[in-house]
Motif scaffolding. Sequence first.
Motif, PDB file in Angstrom:
ATOM      1  N   ASP A 286       0.816  -1.217   0.000  1.00 42.30           N
ATOM      2  CA  ASP A 286       0.000   0.000   0.000  1.00 42.30           C
ATOM      3  C   ASP A 286       0.848   1.264   0.000  1.00 42.30           C
ATOM      4  OD1 ASP A 286      -2.536  -1.406   0.270  1.00 42.30           O
ATOM      5  OD2 ASP A 286      -1.887  -1.837   2.319  1.00 42.30           O
ATOM      6  N   LEU A 287       2.081   1.164   0.505  1.00 42.50           N
ATOM      7  CA  LEU A 287       2.950   2.327   0.645  1.00 42.50           C
ATOM      8  C   LEU A 287       4.393   1.874   0.495  1.00 42.50           C
ATOM      9  CD1 LEU A 287       2.808   5.411   1.430  1.00 42.50           C
ATOM     10  CD2 LEU A 287       3.255   4.679   3.786  1.00 42.50           C
ATOM     11  N   ALA A 288       5.155   2.566  -0.350  1.00 37.78           N
ATOM     12  CA  ALA A 288       6.547   2.167  -0.571  1.00 37.78           C
ATOM     13  C   ALA A 288       7.349   3.311  -1.169  1.00 37.78           C
ATOM     14  CB  ALA A 288       6.616   0.953  -1.506  1.00 37.78           C
ATOM     15  N   GLU A 289       8.532   3.529  -0.656  1.00 37.37           N
ATOM     16  CA  GLU A 289       9.465   4.443  -1.309  1.00 37.37           C
ATOM     17  C   GLU A 289       9.980   3.761  -2.561  1.00 37.37           C
ATOM     18  OE1 GLU A 289      12.526   6.253   0.964  1.00 37.37           O
ATOM     19  OE2 GLU A 289      11.237   6.650   2.687  1.00 37.37           O
ATOM     20  N   ILE A 290      10.069   4.512  -3.653  1.00 31.34           N
ATOM     21  CA  ILE A 290      10.405   3.920  -4.949  1.00 31.34           C
ATOM     22  C   ILE A 290      11.471   4.755  -5.647  1.00 31.34           C
ATOM     23  CG2 ILE A 290       8.175   2.796  -5.275  1.00 31.34           C
ATOM     24  CD1 ILE A 290       7.311   5.226  -6.940  1.00 31.34           C
ATOM     25  N   ASP A 291      11.991   4.192  -6.736  1.00 36.99           N
ATOM     26  CA  ASP A 291      12.961   4.925  -7.539  1.00 36.99           C
ATOM     27  C   ASP A 291      12.253   5.607  -8.710  1.00 36.99           C
ATOM     28  OD1 ASP A 291      12.413   2.895  -9.370  1.00 36.99           O
ATOM     29  OD2 ASP A 291      14.292   1.841  -9.015  1.00 36.99           O
ATOM     30  N   ARG A 292      13.035   6.316  -9.488  1.00 38.84           N
ATOM     31  CA  ARG A 292      12.469   7.121 -10.566  1.00 38.84           C
ATOM     32  C   ARG A 292      11.791   6.267 -11.626  1.00 38.84           C
ATOM     33  NH1 ARG A 292      15.977  11.408 -14.244  1.00 38.84           N
ATOM     34  NH2 ARG A 292      14.433  11.715 -15.889  1.00 38.84           N
ATOM     35  N   SER A 293      12.396   5.132 -11.988  1.00 40.38           N
ATOM     36  CA  SER A 293      11.817   4.305 -13.049  1.00 40.38           C
ATOM     37  C   SER A 293      10.456   3.750 -12.642  1.00 40.38           C
ATOM     38  CB  SER A 293      12.778   3.160 -13.401  1.00 40.38           C
ATOM     39  OG  SER A 293      12.992   2.312 -12.286  1.00 40.38           O
ATOM     40  N   VAL A 372      -0.767   6.286  -6.649  1.00 37.59           N
ATOM     41  CA  VAL A 372      -0.310   7.622  -7.020  1.00 37.59           C
ATOM     42  C   VAL A 372       1.134   7.762  -6.532  1.00 37.59           C
ATOM     43  CG1 VAL A 372      -2.577   8.709  -6.983  1.00 37.59           C
ATOM     44  CG2 VAL A 372      -1.228   8.597  -4.877  1.00 37.59           C
ATOM     45  N   VAL A 373       1.862   8.690  -7.134  1.00 35.14           N
ATOM     46  CA  VAL A 373       3.228   8.972  -6.701  1.00 35.14           C
ATOM     47  C   VAL A 373       3.226  10.287  -5.930  1.00 35.14           C
ATOM     48  CG1 VAL A 373       5.595   9.448  -7.418  1.00 35.14           C
ATOM     49  CG2 VAL A 373       4.232   7.748  -8.656  1.00 35.14           C
ATOM     50  N   ARG A 374       3.654  10.224  -4.690  1.00 35.87           N
ATOM     51  CA  ARG A 374       3.765  11.416  -3.860  1.00 35.87           C
ATOM     52  C   ARG A 374       5.251  11.741  -3.700  1.00 35.87           C
ATOM     53  NH1 ARG A 374      -1.014   9.132   0.129  1.00 35.87           N
ATOM     54  NH2 ARG A 374      -2.696   9.519  -1.387  1.00 35.87           N
ATOM     55  N   LYS A 375       5.577  13.014  -3.862  1.00 35.30           N
ATOM     56  CA  LYS A 375       7.000  13.361  -3.921  1.00 35.30           C
ATOM     57  C   LYS A 375       7.308  14.626  -3.148  1.00 35.30           C
ATOM     58  CE  LYS A 375       6.130  15.528  -8.417  1.00 35.30           C
ATOM     59  NZ  LYS A 375       6.410  15.475  -9.863  1.00 35.30           N
ATOM     60  N   SER A 376       8.492  14.633  -2.565  1.00 34.11           N
ATOM     61  CA  SER A 376       9.029  15.791  -1.875  1.00 34.11           C
ATOM     62  C   SER A 376      10.551  15.615  -1.867  1.00 34.11           C
ATOM     63  CB  SER A 376       8.466  15.889  -0.451  1.00 34.11           C
ATOM     64  OG  SER A 376       8.919  17.066   0.187  1.00 34.11           O
ATOM     65  N   LEU A 377      11.225  16.331  -0.982  1.00 35.41           N
ATOM     66  CA  LEU A 377      12.663  16.172  -0.806  1.00 35.41           C
ATOM     67  C   LEU A 377      12.929  15.548   0.554  1.00 35.41           C
ATOM     68  CD1 LEU A 377      13.998  19.572  -2.210  1.00 35.41           C
ATOM     69  CD2 LEU A 377      13.965  17.349  -3.345  1.00 35.41           C
ATOM     70  N   GLU A 378      13.805  14.550   0.574  1.00 36.09           N
ATOM     71  CA  GLU A 378      14.165  13.894   1.824  1.00 36.09           C
ATOM     72  C   GLU A 378      14.916  14.849   2.740  1.00 36.09           C
ATOM     73  OE1 GLU A 378      16.353  10.307   1.779  1.00 36.09           O
ATOM     74  OE2 GLU A 378      15.061   9.326   0.305  1.00 36.09           O
ATOM     75  N   PRO A 379      14.892  14.611   4.045  1.00 35.70           N
ATOM     76  CA  PRO A 379      15.722  15.392   4.962  1.00 35.70           C
ATOM     77  C   PRO A 379      17.164  14.882   4.941  1.00 35.70           C
ATOM     78  CG  PRO A 379      14.405  13.822   6.187  1.00 35.70           C
ATOM     79  CD  PRO A 379      13.976  13.701   4.762  1.00 35.70           C
ATOM     80  N   TYR A 780      22.978  17.994  -3.895  1.00 36.61           N
ATOM     81  CA  TYR A 780      21.530  18.147  -4.035  1.00 36.61           C
ATOM     82  C   TYR A 780      20.832  17.448  -2.887  1.00 36.61           C
ATOM     83  CZ  TYR A 780      22.114  13.464  -6.055  1.00 36.61           C
ATOM     84  OH  TYR A 780      22.457  12.147  -6.265  1.00 36.61           O
ATOM     85  N   GLN A 781      19.663  17.968  -2.533  1.00 36.35           N
ATOM     86  CA  GLN A 781      18.829  17.302  -1.537  1.00 36.35           C
ATOM     87  C   GLN A 781      18.173  16.103  -2.212  1.00 36.35           C
ATOM     88  OE1 GLN A 781      16.376  20.033   0.633  1.00 36.35           O
ATOM     89  NE2 GLN A 781      15.304  18.431   1.772  1.00 36.35           N
ATOM     90  N   ARG A 782      18.173  14.990  -1.547  1.00 30.10           N
ATOM     91  CA  ARG A 782      17.712  13.751  -2.162  1.00 30.10           C
ATOM     92  C   ARG A 782      16.206  13.767  -2.442  1.00 30.10           C
ATOM     93  NH1 ARG A 782      19.614   8.955  -1.959  1.00 30.10           N
ATOM     94  NH2 ARG A 782      17.796   8.139  -0.877  1.00 30.10           N
ATOM     95  N   PRO A 783      15.797  13.266  -3.595  1.00 29.43           N
ATOM     96  CA  PRO A 783      14.360  13.194  -3.877  1.00 29.43           C
ATOM     97  C   PRO A 783      13.692  12.111  -3.044  1.00 29.43           C
ATOM     98  CG  PRO A 783      15.603  12.132  -5.628  1.00 29.43           C
ATOM     99  CD  PRO A 783      16.617  12.761  -4.716  1.00 29.43           C
ATOM    100  N   GLN A 784      12.455  12.363  -2.680  1.00 24.05           N
ATOM    101  CA  GLN A 784      11.671  11.386  -1.922  1.00 24.05           C
ATOM    102  C   GLN A 784      10.442  11.041  -2.761  1.00 24.05           C
ATOM    103  OE1 GLN A 784       9.692  12.694   1.768  1.00 24.05           O
ATOM    104  NE2 GLN A 784      10.604  10.929   2.784  1.00 24.05           N
ATOM    105  N   LEU A 785      10.434   9.848  -3.324  1.00 28.65           N
ATOM    106  CA  LEU A 785       9.340   9.376  -4.165  1.00 28.65           C
ATOM    107  C   LEU A 785       8.656   8.221  -3.454  1.00 28.65           C
ATOM    108  CD1 LEU A 785      11.232   9.306  -7.599  1.00 28.65           C
ATOM    109  CD2 LEU A 785       9.819  11.146  -6.668  1.00 28.65           C
ATOM    110  N   VAL A 786       7.343   8.340  -3.289  1.00 29.63           N
ATOM    111  CA  VAL A 786       6.589   7.338  -2.546  1.00 29.63           C
ATOM    112  C   VAL A 786       5.369   6.921  -3.352  1.00 29.63           C
ATOM    113  CG1 VAL A 786       5.343   6.818  -0.414  1.00 29.63           C
ATOM    114  CG2 VAL A 786       7.355   8.312  -0.355  1.00 29.63           C
TER     115      VAL A 786
END
Length: 823
Positions: A286-293, A372-379, A780-786
Amino acid sequence: MSQIGAPRGRTCSRSPRSRTLRSVATLTSAVLAVTVLAGCSSGDEADETPAAAQDNAPAARDKVADGGTLRWAVDAVPTTLNTFQADADGTTSRIAGAVLPSLYTLDERGRPRLNEDYLESAQVVETEPKQVVLYKLNQQAVWSDGREIGAPDFVAQWRALSGRDTAYWTARNSGYERIEKIERGKNDLEVRVTFSKPYADWQSLFTPLYPKQVMGSPNSFNDGARTTLKATAGPFLLKSIDRKNGDVTLARNPRWWGQPAKLDSVVLKAVPRAERAAALAAGTLDLAEIDRSTAERISLALRDARAGRSGAQAALAHGPGSSITPSKALKSWALAHGSDEEKAEEVQAAREKNQKAIAEYASAQDILAKYVVRKSLEPAYTQLSLNGESGPLADERVRRAVARAINRQELAESVLKPLGLPARPPGSHLALAGQAAYADSSDALGDQDTKEARALLADAGWVPGGAERKPAEAGTKAGSEAEKKKAAEKAAAEKGEKTGSTDADSTKTDATKTDSTKTDATKSDAAKTDAKKKDSDTASDEGLYIVGDDKPGERRAAPAPVIGAGGPENGTNILAPAPAAARQSAALLARAEALDTGTGAARAAQSVARTDKGVAGAYAPRGTAAPVTAPDAAKALGKDGKALSLRFVLPSGPGSESLRAVGDRIVRMLDAVGIRTEVTKVSDESFFKDHIASGDYDLALYSWPASAFPATDARPIFAKPEPASDGSLLVEQNYSRVGTDRIDQLFDQAAGTLDEEEARDLVRQADARIWAAAGSIPLYQRPQLVAAKADLVNAGAWGLAAPRYQDIGFKKASTSKGAERNR
């Protein structure tokens, strides 16, 4: 290249009481993932630069259904449940956040906020003669066994983490060693903590807070808390750990006194990142951090669904069936039903395989369209680490040259812009945009400038043609002061000078007066030394064709450099006089000093960059400007017969494609200034342990976290390495092995003041010094894709904030009063 053999640095704590590093770091897909202990200062003031927005589908609790199970992907089942042990990982911290007390939690700007579920208040009530913090506990707060949370739990945690009892195998004790005593207050709900010396980051302590059953004895701390927790006190409790199937199950805590958890349970499922796309396509998460592809695959499925295309239609449009044209389909059918039985059997097998692939792709697209893909920047930020322990990078001029050769903005855009995320490079090592301590101090080093990078390298003795020249033929004694001194001593020995005074005396005549019987000899030596210094101020042009020379086959001396208004307006892009690089070095320190003391801005050196107009001559009549790019601009550099080459270590795992792409760009940028790199790709498992931590690299890419308390949490990362008795280095977590006493002092001062504004200013001063030292270059601040189910709310890309576990759930169906989820 720096010759790096067996590990030379030991990553052990300065304190002999500490069993291991203060780190809770582990490497996953070549990224150093460190638990973000807390957010920024408790003050409301922050830098003007905003934090990246959260993307977690916020919803009011009355819009969230009661019940259901959330299947949440994690990298692995944790080896320990104790976050204070060295092998704790991100899953350890996730479990602790859901089942243990957090006295302070993080808001969207990474600031710690008092958690009213556990505290009514917490404040400094005394500063003289000692700092005293008074905690007033929520009277309803109890452990899962029914016992009240109180002073005994605080005392047990302090004693375990203070470092005084070496039987506790702790990974970190920062802050706890400053506590002098802990007492019960006026009643059982008050806890008084007295510090032996002021501690600014007191809010970082006791989060998470473990019960005394865990912290009370070394055995329970070291071994017992690795696999189970005897008591918990969060919205969830630890129900079970299934190591065989890779599941950790958290269940709603029936004794929880706060707002009840919306979910019945949370199952943390161990799914390696390389396998998450398949798991999502199968609908098992139901929820997972993912890569760009994977994010792009989900986005494609959503576009198909919005366009009214089914999975089967999508498979024919851009999936396995997209290459099948009508003519190919007809030919395949004819062969499959033809008279050649052997060929027909082969084609039929291929058709069945293709049909199966199309069906699987179609099914996957239909399922992925529900996410859906939810995105922000990781801390956290990704940095280029420069190992300054030995080799060329031991010279700060070479490190600065590497930094000035890199276009950080280009690298940030290459990673973040395609994702639609803010692509501004971090300006600080110690805080991220939005946090109160954030300030852009990168001007202490300077932006990308090829000309300045080459000038710094030339000043360090790395010049075109230097690799072909033997040390004795070098026209410039460039490099470190030790190298200059050694060369001077060697030259004096070869001349057989027997003046009765040492070479050391002759090199410091201006500062020391010898007796009258040696005055003339000393003055003579001083004159020779001054002449050598003057020669060393002019960069060697050995092996270069001097543009504008009427006789290319002959060498002619370069004129002495003139600095100031009367100086030359033109010159090559390769060599620069030493004073230019010296001015830049002074400018770097001046900029850092301006931030360090609040003065010195007027003294900051102006940029030495000038418009390059080329040099007259060079296969053209006099008076004709040569091309701006010098012939040797991209020529490899060398010094004393050695080529300038750096070993660039990168991970080779399937989840590190983005990191390797950034590495390729850096290689090209360094190549443009004559720095060659030897790229070594290693397995993810050995990347950190066998290379970064041991110092077996020159350049490397990995990430560090942001913290609310940089004076405490960042100090080990940038602390000056100290020599050990066996000749190795005690580096703590400073894997670049670059540091200064002043940086350490600033960290200590920041941690020891109770004035929040002063503490932030001291942290910014330390950051300016870290930039100037050029051991770590934030990129760069790391992308956070979920990836999240579309109806999952209050979960996703949290950015700087901490999850509020009791609010996570599935959105109520609009056609009913509630919704039940059985998965």
